[in-house]
Design a protein around this motif. Structure first.
Motif, PDB file in Angstrom:
ATOM      1  N   HIS A 272       0.843  -1.180   0.000  1.00  0.00           N
ATOM      2  CA  HIS A 272       0.000   0.000   0.000  1.00  0.00           C
ATOM      3  C   HIS A 272       0.886   1.241   0.000  1.00  0.00           C
ATOM      4  O   HIS A 272       2.051   1.192   0.421  1.00  0.00           O
ATOM      5  CB  HIS A 272      -0.928   0.003   1.222  1.00  0.00           C
ATOM      6  CG  HIS A 272      -1.897  -1.146   1.210  1.00  0.00           C
ATOM      7  ND1 HIS A 272      -2.788  -1.353   0.192  1.00  0.00           N
ATOM      8  CD2 HIS A 272      -2.084  -2.167   2.092  1.00  0.00           C
ATOM      9  CE1 HIS A 272      -3.505  -2.438   0.447  1.00  0.00           C
ATOM     10  NE2 HIS A 272      -3.105  -2.949   1.586  1.00  0.00           N
ATOM     11  N   SER A 273       0.328   2.367  -0.448  1.00  0.00           N
ATOM     12  CA  SER A 273       1.144   3.563  -0.623  1.00  0.00           C
ATOM     13  C   SER A 273       1.347   4.319   0.684  1.00  0.00           C
ATOM     14  O   SER A 273       0.927   5.452   0.842  1.00  0.00           O
ATOM     15  CB  SER A 273       0.501   4.479  -1.665  1.00  0.00           C
ATOM     16  OG  SER A 273      -0.828   4.783  -1.298  1.00  0.00           O
ATOM     17  N   GLY A 387      -7.470  -3.752  -9.366  1.00  0.00           N
ATOM     18  CA  GLY A 387      -6.895  -3.426  -8.067  1.00  0.00           C
ATOM     19  C   GLY A 387      -5.768  -4.362  -7.677  1.00  0.00           C
ATOM     20  O   GLY A 387      -4.753  -3.937  -7.113  1.00  0.00           O
ATOM     21  N   ASP A 389      -3.574  -5.977  -9.498  1.00  0.00           N
ATOM     22  CA  ASP A 389      -2.314  -5.705 -10.196  1.00  0.00           C
ATOM     23  C   ASP A 389      -1.565  -4.544  -9.557  1.00  0.00           C
ATOM     24  O   ASP A 389      -0.326  -4.523  -9.523  1.00  0.00           O
ATOM     25  CB  ASP A 389      -2.584  -5.398 -11.676  1.00  0.00           C
ATOM     26  CG  ASP A 389      -3.027  -6.637 -12.453  1.00  0.00           C
ATOM     27  OD1 ASP A 389      -2.826  -7.750 -11.936  1.00  0.00           O
ATOM     28  OD2 ASP A 389      -3.591  -6.486 -13.559  1.00  0.00           O
ATOM     29  N   LYS A 390      -2.329  -3.579  -9.012  1.00  0.00           N
ATOM     30  CA  LYS A 390      -1.686  -2.422  -8.382  1.00  0.00           C
ATOM     31  C   LYS A 390      -1.144  -2.766  -6.996  1.00  0.00           C
ATOM     32  O   LYS A 390      -0.071  -2.308  -6.598  1.00  0.00           O
ATOM     33  CB  LYS A 390      -2.701  -1.276  -8.283  1.00  0.00           C
ATOM     34  CG  LYS A 390      -2.119  -0.015  -7.658  1.00  0.00           C
ATOM     35  CD  LYS A 390      -3.133   1.112  -7.635  1.00  0.00           C
ATOM     36  CE  LYS A 390      -2.525   2.363  -6.988  1.00  0.00           C
ATOM     37  NZ  LYS A 390      -3.474   3.487  -6.932  1.00  0.00           N
ATOM     38  N   PRO A 393       2.338  -5.726  -6.962  1.00  0.00           N
ATOM     39  CA  PRO A 393       3.230  -5.581  -8.120  1.00  0.00           C
ATOM     40  C   PRO A 393       4.375  -6.580  -8.144  1.00  0.00           C
ATOM     41  O   PRO A 393       4.925  -6.861  -9.218  1.00  0.00           O
ATOM     42  CB  PRO A 393       3.752  -4.138  -7.962  1.00  0.00           C
ATOM     43  CG  PRO A 393       3.638  -3.850  -6.505  1.00  0.00           C
ATOM     44  CD  PRO A 393       2.425  -4.573  -6.045  1.00  0.00           C
TER      45      PRO A 393
END
Length: 560
Positions: A272-273, A387, A389-390, A393
């Motif tokens: 997660h970012s 979602g 694929d993001k 990664p």
């Protein structure tokens, strides 16, 4: 005496290999003056059955009779109220009702016709809106016009085809009460199609289930004395027993687990970012106060000055808790949820997830909306893959496919993974939405009335699916709902909000019912109706936009 009779009636559509048998060997007697409710799942043939009564369809086999004579077409003695409103948009409320009066009573004088129109418009509580056109009316008011128009034809039988299903919960309850009062006053024969068990018990003398295969199922006699008060029934032992019996039957014949266990979830970690330094400091994740709403306000600018929609929303949620937020329309439930999702700016206060302030949208906070928001030209797998694929990664393509297929299997779509969203039912689309959310391995799952657009029985089915998948993941979850039973079934705590503006937390109920939960088991649990009564009492206090003189202001509540 029977007024409507089905003698070994079957009805199918299409020819050859494309033929579909909708109703099979129906034998039914509707007694004069009774209120009969036909209860069943979507696709079980309920509307076809009532169309046969109305004369809009003819049987493939057998005979449908009215007072002993075969029905060959529509007639004024059988008034039909549809799910949709079907009003003339250029006519007023009185004008729409006058259409029926002019057709059935052409010999009356103008004054007599006006008196009839006024009578039926008044009967459904619309005298104050008689000069308004449909575009100026709410959904509930438009459906009242439909009822008045049908009653103005003075039918011997009133046929109601899910007339309340498109309405919000409060409007639906109020209109159901009005229909019961009209039936009691005129003692007309009423046949109601619905998929809502509580509505069926509230209105019916007799309930007949319609099985998913188009056959008639079990019959239930309702002996609860009239008038029936929906709040008082919550403490009525007869209501509880009948509700449990009907629910058990419907779940046994219509809801079966569709999950298949061919896929194993791969051991891959989502990314997660969150800044690397924060992510390292948070390894293991916070347990207590995992999600922290601290004195949240939402204020919108208006021409008349600032409008505070949500005020002092203060809630602490432990990791792995399932919280439901409930309250009347306009109380700010969805506003709170969209702020937690990062989709709506916070005016005052702060929301922290796992020790990190929520700013902007992120896959670590997955949202399931009332409308599934799928790309219609993509398949179920492709919609979930966007979602996945993001978030994964570093995973191989095979591992990502396993994640996608695992969750689609869990929600009962093992045989529909390659089906395009455009060709799916609303229930199937919402299954994809749930699978997509869980496949993100989010830290927080946010559900905004996820089953609000679905019929009651499909909602049950997806609640069971949601509980089964949640039990496997124990993701921290918040669900906004207006459904009392849904809130209790799903939640560890039910957070009740006062009416807006300046809505805040009015009460929190801890639901200490055993997990894993099933609807059938909870209906038999001695504490279930106690929790239900707590929530119903709170909602009744705030009904119709009321603001009690002393609004409770709970202190910051931490999960025990």
């Amino acid at each position: 005496m029977s007024i409507l009779t089905f003698d070994n009636v079957s009805k199918g559509f299409g020819q050859g290999l494309t033929r579909s048998e909708v109703l099979k060997h129906i034998n039914l007697d509707v007694k004069e003056g009774e209120f009969l409710v036909l209860l069943g799942f979507s696709g079980s043939g309920k509307t076809t059955l009532i169309n046969l009564m109305a004369g809009l369809e003819t049987p493939s086999e057998g005979t449908v009779s009215f007072k002993g004579k075969p029905i060959t077409g529509p007639g004024p003695e059988r008034g039909l109220i549809f799910q949709s409103y079907s009003l003339m948009p250029w006519l007023t409320v009185s004008g729409n009702v006058r259409l029926a009066v002019d057709t059935i009573f052409p010999g009356l004088s103008n004054a007599e016709k006006e008196a009839k129109v006024d009578h039926y418009v008044g009967m459904v509580g619309l005298s104050h809106a008689a000069a308004r056109r449909p575009a100026e009316l709410s959904g509930g008011m438009r459906q009242r016009v439909n009822v008045a128009r049908a009653l103005a034809m003075n039918p011997e039988v009133l046929l109601l085809d899910e007339p309340l299903s498109a309405l919000d919960a409060l409007t639906r309850a109020n209109l159901a009460d009005e229909i019961e009062h009209i039936w009691e006053a005129d003692q007309k024969t009423c046949v109601l199609i619905t998929n809502d068990v509580d509505e069926a018990i509230l209105l019916a003398d007799r309930i007949i289930a319609l099985n998913p295969d188009g056959t008639l199922g079990q019959e239930f006699t309702v002996t609860i004395p009239r008038p029936r008060d929906r709040i008082a029934m919550n403490t009525d032992d007869g209501f509880k027993m009948l509700r449990a019996r009907v629910t058990k039957y419907l779940m046994d014949v219509g809801i079966e687990s569709k999950a298949e266990g061919t896929k194993v979830l791969p051991n891959v970690m989502p990314i997660h970012s969150v800044p690397a330094a924060v992510a390292k400091a948070q390894e293991g994740m916070i347990e207590d106060r995992f999600l922290d709403f601290s004195q949240i306000h939402k204020i919108y600018p208006t021409p008349k000055g600032p409008l505070t929609v949500v005020e002092n929303f203060d809630l602490k949620v432990n990791r792995g808790e399932f919280i439901s937020i409930i309250g009347h329309s306009g109380c700010g439930k969805s506003t709170v949820l969209t702020m937690a999702a990062g989709l709506n700016d916070i005016s005052k206060g702060v929301i922290k997830l796992d020790g990190y302030e929520v700013r902007g949208a992120d896959p670590e906070r997955a949202v399931v909306f009332q409308s599934p928001n799928l790309f219609p030209w993509l398949t179920a797998k492709e919609n979930v893959a966007i979602g996945v694929d993001k978030v994964y990664p570093k995973a191989s393509q095979a591992e990502r496919q396993d994640v996608i297929e695992y969750y689609l299997e869990r929600v009962g779509l093992a045989d529909a993974m390659d089906k395009e969203a455009a060709s799916m039912s609303n229930g199937m689309k919402q299954r994809v939405g749930i699978a997509r959310a869980f496949a993100l391995s989010p830290k927080l799952l946010l559900l905004d009335e996820p089953f609000g657009m679905l019929d009651s029985l499909t909602r049950w089915e997806l609640q069971e699916v949601l509980m089964e998948v949640w039990e496997r993941t124990k993701v921290t979850a918040i669900c906004v709902t207006h459904d009392v039973d849904e809130a209790i079934l799903l939640s560890d705590r039910v957070v009740m909000m006062t009416n807006g503006p300046q809505a805040t937390i009015g009460k929190i109920t801890d639901v200490k019912l055993p997990r894993p939960r099933t609807r059938k088991a909870l209906l038999e649990h001695p504490d279930y109706y106690h929790y239900r009564q707590e929530v119903l009492d709170f909602l009744e206090e705030y009904e119709h936009g009321a603001k009690p003189k002393s609004i409770p202001t709970p202190k910051a509540v931490a999960a025990e």
